[in-house]
Scaffold this active site. Structure first.
Site, PDB file in Angstrom:
ATOM      1  N   HIS A 174      89.267 199.596  43.230  1.00 60.15           N
ATOM      2  CA  HIS A 174      89.388 198.580  44.285  1.00 60.15           C
ATOM      3  C   HIS A 174      90.399 199.039  45.333  1.00 60.15           C
ATOM      4  CE1 HIS A 174      88.062 195.141  41.364  1.00 60.15           C
ATOM      5  NE2 HIS A 174      87.262 196.192  41.317  1.00 60.15           N
ATOM      6  N   GLU A 227      92.704 197.558  46.951  1.00 62.49           N
ATOM      7  CA  GLU A 227      94.078 197.103  46.748  1.00 62.49           C
ATOM      8  C   GLU A 227      94.785 197.894  45.647  1.00 62.49           C
ATOM      9  OE1 GLU A 227      91.188 195.312  46.681  1.00 62.49           O
ATOM     10  OE2 GLU A 227      91.705 193.182  46.814  1.00 62.49           O
ATOM     11  N   CYS A 264      91.691 190.663  43.082  1.00 63.36           N
ATOM     12  CA  CYS A 264      91.340 190.243  41.735  1.00 63.36           C
ATOM     13  C   CYS A 264      92.599 190.302  40.858  1.00 63.36           C
ATOM     14  CB  CYS A 264      90.238 191.128  41.171  1.00 63.36           C
ATOM     15  SG  CYS A 264      90.791 192.818  40.757  1.00 63.36           S
ATOM     16  N   CYS A 282      94.079 193.859  40.709  1.00 64.23           N
ATOM     17  CA  CYS A 282      94.736 194.232  41.959  1.00 64.23           C
ATOM     18  C   CYS A 282      95.997 193.412  42.194  1.00 64.23           C
ATOM     19  CB  CYS A 282      93.770 194.083  43.122  1.00 64.23           C
ATOM     20  SG  CYS A 282      92.406 195.269  43.033  1.00 64.23           S
TER      21      CYS A 282
END
Length: 158
Positions: free
Chosen positions: A57, A59, A87, A90
């Site tokens: 991801h 992030e 999420c 993250c």
């Protein structure tokens, strides 16, 4: 330094990065780290491809980079702009790296509606605020913001 106009500008920049990723066949997510003056330090798009990294991801990847470059006391004065709400994974990376402020576009709840049960994005119904509130330091969260614009970036992907 940070006001709504600045937040909108930098958040929309994250949307443009996500849109560019989408045009290249990459999951349309992005993250932009800025310092306390609003200067961009790092930017990242989703890293799922080419290796099918489910932890890639934007992030999480940007926080790994940031934590190698900057100390938590510096990152605490920084803002992370993300096209969609971080999420749980993250959010944990953001918390551990030390970032003090997060501004996001699309909510995790709305993303879950859009992606359904897609195997490449098994979205968690766990708001980032809940993750941050369980920690020992404060992380300011602003979002969802410009959610309709953020949602448009996801159309046609899932």
């Amino acid at each position: 330094m940070f006001n709504q106009e600045t937040d909108f500008k930098l958040l929309r920049y994250s949307f443009s990065l996500a849109e560019d990723a989408k045009s290249r066949g990459i999951h349309p997510f992005s993250a932009v780290l800025v310092d306390e003056h609003g200067d961009i330090l790092l930017e990242e798009i989703n890293g799922y491809l080419p290796d099918f990294d489910m932890t890639g991801h934007a992030e999480r990847v940007i926080m790994t980079r940031a934590s190698k470059l900057y100390r938590p006391d510096f990152l605490n004065r920084c803002t992370l702009y993300v096209s969609a709400e971080p999420c749980a994974m993250c959010s944990g990376a953001i918390y551990w790296a030390g970032v003090g402020r997060v501004v996001y576009g699309l909510s995790e709840a709305k993303l879950k509606e859009l992606t359904g049960n897609h195997p490449e994005n098994p979205t968690l119904a766990l708001p980032c605020r809940v993750v941050f509130e369980s920690g020992q330091r404060e992380v300011e969260v602003i979002g969802p913001l410009l959610e309709e614009e953020a949602e448009q970036v996801q159309h046609g992907v899932w």
